[in-house]
Each structure stands twice: as C-alpha cells, then as structure tokens.
Design a protein around this motif. Sequence first.
Motif, PDB file in Angstrom:
ATOM      1  N   GLY A 132       1.478  -1.031   0.232  1.00 44.95           N
ATOM      2  CA  GLY A 132      -0.041   0.057   0.130  1.00 44.95           C
ATOM      3  C   GLY A 132       0.777   1.365  -0.119  1.00 44.95           C
ATOM      4  O   GLY A 132       0.341   2.217   0.254  1.00 44.95           O
ATOM      5  N   ARG A 135       0.661   5.007  -2.038  1.00 46.28           N
ATOM      6  CA  ARG A 135       0.002   6.487  -1.639  1.00 46.28           C
ATOM      7  C   ARG A 135      -0.600   6.622   0.007  1.00 46.28           C
ATOM      8  O   ARG A 135      -0.398   5.639   0.202  1.00 46.28           O
ATOM      9  CB  ARG A 135      -1.387   6.776  -2.541  1.00 46.28           C
ATOM     10  N   LEU A 185       1.387  -4.543  -7.329  1.00 53.55           N
ATOM     11  CA  LEU A 185       1.326  -6.020  -6.770  1.00 53.55           C
ATOM     12  C   LEU A 185       0.176  -6.064  -6.355  1.00 53.55           C
ATOM     13  O   LEU A 185      -0.293  -4.689  -5.906  1.00 53.55           O
ATOM     14  CB  LEU A 185       2.171  -6.159  -5.598  1.00 53.55           C
ATOM     15  N   THR A 188      -3.297 -10.007  -3.302  1.00 55.70           N
ATOM     16  CA  THR A 188      -3.951 -11.273  -3.486  1.00 55.70           C
ATOM     17  C   THR A 188      -3.617 -12.290  -3.384  1.00 55.70           C
ATOM     18  O   THR A 188      -4.556 -13.466  -3.322  1.00 55.70           O
ATOM     19  CB  THR A 188      -5.458 -10.763  -3.648  1.00 55.70           C
ATOM     20  N   ALA A 220      -1.613  -2.124   2.662  1.00 55.10           N
ATOM     21  CA  ALA A 220      -2.661  -1.929   1.841  1.00 55.10           C
ATOM     22  C   ALA A 220      -4.080  -2.741   2.354  1.00 55.10           C
ATOM     23  O   ALA A 220      -4.481  -3.292   3.254  1.00 55.10           O
ATOM     24  CB  ALA A 220      -1.980  -3.134   1.205  1.00 55.10           C
ATOM     25  N   VAL A 242      -8.659  -8.887   0.545  1.00 55.46           N
ATOM     26  CA  VAL A 242      -7.218  -7.840   0.526  1.00 55.46           C
ATOM     27  C   VAL A 242      -6.814  -7.299   2.090  1.00 55.46           C
ATOM     28  O   VAL A 242      -5.862  -7.589   2.012  1.00 55.46           O
ATOM     29  CB  VAL A 242      -7.941  -6.341  -0.757  1.00 55.46           C
ATOM     30  N   THR A 279      -0.763  -2.684   9.459  1.00 62.61           N
ATOM     31  CA  THR A 279      -2.032  -1.662   9.562  1.00 62.61           C
ATOM     32  C   THR A 279      -3.392  -2.556  10.250  1.00 62.61           C
ATOM     33  O   THR A 279      -4.147  -3.167   8.886  1.00 62.61           O
ATOM     34  CB  THR A 279      -2.196  -0.746   8.423  1.00 62.61           C
ATOM     35  N   GLY A 280      -3.576  -2.250  11.236  1.00 62.97           N
ATOM     36  CA  GLY A 280      -5.158  -2.771  11.987  1.00 62.97           C
ATOM     37  C   GLY A 280      -6.120  -1.690  12.127  1.00 62.97           C
ATOM     38  O   GLY A 280      -6.063  -0.698  10.812  1.00 62.97           O
ATOM     39  N   SER A 281      -7.436  -1.406  12.297  1.00 62.90           N
ATOM     40  CA  SER A 281      -7.719  -0.136  13.103  1.00 62.90           C
ATOM     41  C   SER A 281      -8.302  -0.654  14.088  1.00 62.90           C
ATOM     42  O   SER A 281      -8.631  -1.393  14.295  1.00 62.90           O
ATOM     43  CB  SER A 281      -8.728  -0.266  11.347  1.00 62.90           C
ATOM     44  N   TYR A 296     -15.712  -4.668   6.806  1.00 64.94           N
ATOM     45  CA  TYR A 296     -14.003  -4.048   7.178  1.00 64.94           C
ATOM     46  C   TYR A 296     -13.815  -4.551   8.115  1.00 64.94           C
ATOM     47  O   TYR A 296     -12.449  -4.613   8.235  1.00 64.94           O
ATOM     48  CB  TYR A 296     -14.013  -2.348   6.891  1.00 64.94           C
ATOM     49  N   GLY A 327      -7.061   5.738  14.244  1.00 69.27           N
ATOM     50  CA  GLY A 327      -8.240   5.593  14.523  1.00 69.27           C
ATOM     51  C   GLY A 327      -8.725   6.709  12.699  1.00 69.27           C
ATOM     52  O   GLY A 327      -8.267   6.431  12.212  1.00 69.27           O
ATOM     53  N   THR A 331      -7.286  10.751   4.325  1.00 67.17           N
ATOM     54  CA  THR A 331      -6.297  10.126   3.698  1.00 67.17           C
ATOM     55  C   THR A 331      -7.451   9.555   1.677  1.00 67.17           C
ATOM     56  O   THR A 331      -8.668  10.251   2.441  1.00 67.17           O
ATOM     57  CB  THR A 331      -5.534   8.971   3.328  1.00 67.17           C
ATOM     58  N   ALA A 332      -7.095   9.077   1.211  1.00 68.08           N
ATOM     59  CA  ALA A 332      -8.010   9.369  -0.180  1.00 68.08           C
ATOM     60  C   ALA A 332      -9.007   8.874   0.556  1.00 68.08           C
ATOM     61  O   ALA A 332     -10.111   8.108   0.381  1.00 68.08           O
ATOM     62  CB  ALA A 332      -7.291   8.894  -1.176  1.00 68.08           C
ATOM     63  N   THR A 334     -11.007   7.769   3.167  1.00 72.39           N
ATOM     64  CA  THR A 334     -11.773   8.448   4.380  1.00 72.39           C
ATOM     65  C   THR A 334     -12.193   9.191   3.195  1.00 72.39           C
ATOM     66  O   THR A 334     -13.659  10.244   4.321  1.00 72.39           O
ATOM     67  CB  THR A 334     -11.481   8.970   5.187  1.00 72.39           C
TER      68      THR A 334
HETATM   69  N1  LIG Z   1      -8.071   6.383   5.905  1.00 70.22           N
HETATM   70  C1  LIG Z   1      -8.216   5.330   7.752  1.00 70.22           C
HETATM   71  O1  LIG Z   1      -9.217   6.706   8.558  1.00 70.22           O
HETATM   72  C2  LIG Z   1      -7.449   4.418   8.100  1.00 70.22           C
HETATM   73  C3  LIG Z   1      -8.096   4.575   9.500  1.00 70.22           C
HETATM   74  C4  LIG Z   1      -7.314   2.920  10.329  1.00 70.22           C
HETATM   75  C5  LIG Z   1      -7.046   2.253   9.293  1.00 70.22           C
HETATM   76  N2  LIG Z   1      -6.928   2.604   7.958  1.00 70.22           N
HETATM   77  C6  LIG Z   1      -5.611   1.981   7.307  1.00 70.22           C
HETATM   78  O2  LIG Z   1      -4.539   2.204   6.876  1.00 70.22           O
HETATM   79  C7  LIG Z   1      -4.486   1.650   5.702  1.00 70.22           C
HETATM   80  C8  LIG Z   1      -3.845   2.948   4.225  1.00 70.22           C
HETATM   81  O3  LIG Z   1      -4.940   3.498   4.303  1.00 70.22           O
HETATM   82  P1  LIG Z   1      -5.074   4.932   3.343  1.00 70.22           P
HETATM   83  O4  LIG Z   1      -6.268   5.748   4.616  1.00 70.22           O
HETATM   84  O5  LIG Z   1      -3.619   5.286   3.137  1.00 70.22           O
HETATM   85  O6  LIG Z   1      -6.018   4.911   2.594  1.00 70.22           O
HETATM   86  P2  LIG Z   1      -5.170   4.614   0.761  1.00 70.22           P
HETATM   87  O7  LIG Z   1      -6.560   4.656  -0.217  1.00 70.22           O
HETATM   88  O8  LIG Z   1      -4.793   5.522   0.822  1.00 70.22           O
HETATM   89  O9  LIG Z   1      -4.235   3.411   0.393  1.00 70.22           O
HETATM   90  C9  LIG Z   1      -4.855   1.705   0.465  1.00 70.22           C
HETATM   91  C10 LIG Z   1      -3.962   1.439  -0.543  1.00 70.22           C
HETATM   92  O10 LIG Z   1      -3.972   0.233  -0.615  1.00 70.22           O
HETATM   93  C11 LIG Z   1      -4.139   0.118  -2.039  1.00 70.22           C
HETATM   94  N3  LIG Z   1      -4.238  -1.295  -2.174  1.00 70.22           N
HETATM   95  C12 LIG Z   1      -5.886  -1.979  -1.920  1.00 70.22           C
HETATM   96  N4  LIG Z   1      -6.048  -2.967  -2.911  1.00 70.22           N
HETATM   97  C13 LIG Z   1      -4.323  -3.416  -3.308  1.00 70.22           C
HETATM   98  C14 LIG Z   1      -4.062  -5.084  -3.676  1.00 70.22           C
HETATM   99  N5  LIG Z   1      -5.196  -5.323  -3.683  1.00 70.22           N
HETATM  100  N6  LIG Z   1      -2.778  -4.683  -3.002  1.00 70.22           N
HETATM  101  C15 LIG Z   1      -2.386  -3.908  -3.778  1.00 70.22           C
HETATM  102  N7  LIG Z   1      -2.838  -2.880  -3.291  1.00 70.22           N
HETATM  103  C16 LIG Z   1      -3.998  -2.769  -2.875  1.00 70.22           C
HETATM  104  C17 LIG Z   1      -5.002   1.446  -2.926  1.00 70.22           C
HETATM  105  O11 LIG Z   1      -4.165   1.207  -4.099  1.00 70.22           O
HETATM  106  C18 LIG Z   1      -4.273   2.495  -2.242  1.00 70.22           C
HETATM  107  O12 LIG Z   1      -2.618   2.686  -2.070  1.00 70.22           O
HETATM  108  C19 LIG Z   1      -5.737   0.430   5.183  1.00 70.22           C
HETATM  109  O13 LIG Z   1      -5.174  -0.480   5.691  1.00 70.22           O
HETATM  110  C20 LIG Z   1      -6.732   1.142   6.126  1.00 70.22           C
HETATM  111  O14 LIG Z   1      -7.752  -0.218   6.047  1.00 70.22           O
HETATM  112  C21 LIG Z   1      -6.988   3.679   7.599  1.00 70.22           C
END
Ligand SMILES: NC(=O)c1ccc[n+]([C@@H]2O[C@H](COP(=O)([O-])OP(=O)(O)OC[C@H]3O[C@@H](n4cnc5c(N)ncnc54)[C@H](O)[C@@H]3O)[C@@H](O)[C@H]2O)c1
Length: 392
Positions: A132, A135, A185, A188, A220, A242, A279-281, A296, A327, A331-332, A334
């Motif tokens: 991941g 971005r 990549l 999955t 990711a 995923v 990364t959990g949540s 999710y 929390g 990002t993209a 949310t």
């Molecule tokens: N944004 C939030 O509020 C938040 C909160 C808690 C946890 N998270 C977790 O943080 C992590 C990053 O999230 P983010 O906010 O940066 O989101 P994001 O969408 O900006 O980043 C996630 C990345 O994962 C990639 N991805 C998706 N499916 C994929 C696959 N099959 N193979 C490889 N890459 C893949 C996407 O292309 C993207 O670049 C995630 O696991 C998300 O669940 C986010």
Amino acid sequence: MSIQPRILSALRPQFRYARVALPSRSRPMSLLPQAAKAGFSSSVLHRKDQPKAAHPSKHESRPLRSGEPVAEHVKEDESKRAGLPEEPMEGPPPLYSSATSHHLDRGPIAPLAALSAHELFFLKNRTILITGGGRGLGLTIAHACLESGASVRCMDLLPEPSQPQWKLAEDLARSKGLQISYHQLDVTDQDQVHQVFSDLFATNSQETPHQPIRGLFTSAGIQIMMSALDYSTEKFRKVIDVDLTGTFLCAQAFAKEWFKRHPDMDGRAGMEGASIAMTGSMSGHIANLGIECAAYNASKAGVNQLAKNLALEWSKKGIRVNTLSPGYIRTALTAAQLEEKPELNKIWLQGSLLGRLSTPDEFRGPVLYLLSDASSFMTGSDLLVDGGHCAT
Ligand SMILES: NC(=O)c1ccc[n+]([C@@H]2O[C@H](COP(=O)([O-])OP(=O)(O)OC[C@H]3O[C@@H](n4cnc5c(N)ncnc54)[C@H](O)[C@@H]3O)[C@@H](O)[C@H]2O)c1
C-alpha cells in the motif's frame, strides 16, 4: 502550616526520589532548594514519620503461605513498593565484559543498552518493505523510513505511485544515499506476492547487503461502506481478501524469505531481528457510529488476531509481529467516505477526545517505534493510536 493531602500527592515524586537517592542524614539539607522551589516548608521534610528506605531488597524476606497477600506491606506504607527498585541507576549503561555479560557465546545479553535512546528509533542499515506504499499512509511511512535512515521498497496495486509525494520520496532517498523502488503488486494474488518478495530479497542480498531487509509495514487496504443486509458474498469476500488475506500473504512471504536467510535467529532483541507492523484499525476494536462496514471491521479485527498468532509462531525465531490500530485519518480512503456521506465528519469528530481527525504524518512516530529496535520487547501486541476514540 498544615499540608493539604492534595498538595502532598502532587509533590510525591520529589519525596520518593529524596527518600531513596540520598543517605538519610544528608537528605533534608540536599532537598531544601528543591523543596523551596516547590513552595514547601523545610519542616515538612523533617517529619519523624517519614518512611525509611523504600528499596524492596532492604526488607526482611518473610515466608509466604498460600492465600496471604504478597504485597501486604504496601498497605502499611505506600513507599514500600513491592518489586519496584526505586534506587536510581548511577552512571552510564553497563559495559559488556566477555566474562560477565555474554550468554552461551551468543553475544551480549543487552546489546541495545549500548545505543542512546534516540538511536533506538533509527532504521539505519536496513531496508523496509511497504505494501500500500503507492499513496496515503503507506507512502507517508515510506518517507518516514527514509528520514530515519532505511531504504524502502513500496508495493501497491496502483500502476504508478501518487505524485508529487513519490517524487519527493525519490529526492529524499537520493539526498541520503538510500534506495527507493516501486513494484506493482496485488496483495491478494499469492503467486505474485511470493514472486515479488522473493525477487526483492534476492536483489537486496546482491545489491545492498549492507542494508538487509528487516521490516515489513502492511498498509494495503480497502473499505466498502454497505449495509450488512446488502452485501453480496463477492463484495464481502473482496474486503476480507485484500485487508486480511492480503496482509497474511505478505507477512507469510516475508517470513519465508527471511527465515531462509536467518535459520538460526532467536528471540533476542533488536540488532539483527525483523519486525512486521500490520495496519489494523480502531475499527477492529469497535463498530463505527455513522457507517455500516461489517466486512471491513471484521477484517481489521482479524488482522489484530492474525498478528498475535504470527507472533506466537515467529517471535522466538527472530520476527516480531505487531499491529497499528489507527483512528480516522484524512486520506483518499476517508475522503471517499466523507464525499459519500458528508454528515460523517461531525459524527467522527464527536467520537474523538482530541476533537479532530488525524493526518498520516501523525503515524510516523508510532510506526517507526514498531519497526525499530525501540520496540524490541514488543510482539503480538496492538498499538492503538486513535485520538482517544476507543476510550469512551
Ligand atoms: N484512513 C483511515 O481513516 C484509516 C483508519 C484506520 C486504518 N486505516 C488503514 O490504513 C491503511 C492505509 O489506508 P489509507 O487511508 O492510506 O488508504 P489509501 O486508499 O490511501 O491507501 C491504501 C492503498 O492500498 C492499495 N491497495 C488496495 N488494494 C490493494 C491490493 N489488492 N493490492 C495492493 N495494494 C492495494 C491502494 O491502491 C492504496 O494505495 C489501510 O489498511 C486502511 O484500512 C485507514
């Protein structure tokens, strides 16, 4: 002058230190400036009922019978804290003589003690893999790893990483003589995952052996907001695939390659071992008010549980495994949710004890902690960084 209990408890740290750090006769005098600064009358320090030395080793040991409280004396005098050595350590960290501090010729018992506290957080002389990493949080962590001295290899489903952040990361790597590369990549796809990880480890051994791969950050993930009644099997599985299976496959591929190269590693802290931070949540701990996202949240709870099990299997062989539970982050991911349901912003803010959402940069510290030797004794655990959301 009578001292209010409240004031006493506020100043207790000074008292405790004074009681144990100085020989009893010199205590009151040495304490005077400190006590005066704290607004204390010196007579308070001469009270006859001040407890004596608090170090537990100074108490007579007493035979224990079943059913007896072990730390009974704590009630009598709270300064006598069972099991807590209160005497400050003097001087620098211990030096290691081969006679006393090596264990079965396997190196020093406390190798990290030779590092200064801030050096513990460095990721120098190593390479970190990031899924991941195209971005969002993943790419922010790539920047943080570079800043901390590591080379990074980013993997993501995106054909190209996000700009201008990627260009900035490349510039940073160049300026520090480090490496950064991008690899498309799908996490999955088990065959693809194993191939990419195998290639990365092989290339790393040949081209940058001075920076061995010693860390994996899995970021990711996808999110689908949908009522539980409406999920198709396909959609539910997609999220689990995923977020949970993809995380597992990457950790598995990492461990296979790492164990191949380190067959004799044990659970000794830092220096040579590896760390996986997944990364959990916070959504793995709670259901989120305002959104319906059963798949999710189930997947993230699964990531937390997965980490504990992998830690059980791998920690003694040299790989620590922990989770980060963020929390809400701006990002993209949310942004898409907020665009779909703008009223979420207010609901989410109400849940935050800090009254705000977070930004990805606020996770640099926590992730560097998990990946670095600073967390050398932490495995199978979860680091909840949620602005206090889960506290209420
Ligand atoms: N944004 C939030 O509020 C938040 C909160 C808690 C946890 N998270 C977790 O943080 C992590 C990053 O999230 P983010 O906010 O940066 O989101 P994001 O969408 O900006 O980043 C996630 C990345 O994962 C990639 N991805 C998706 N499916 C994929 C696959 N099959 N193979 C490889 N890459 C893949 C996407 O292309 C993207 O670049 C995630 O696991 C998300 O669940 C986010």
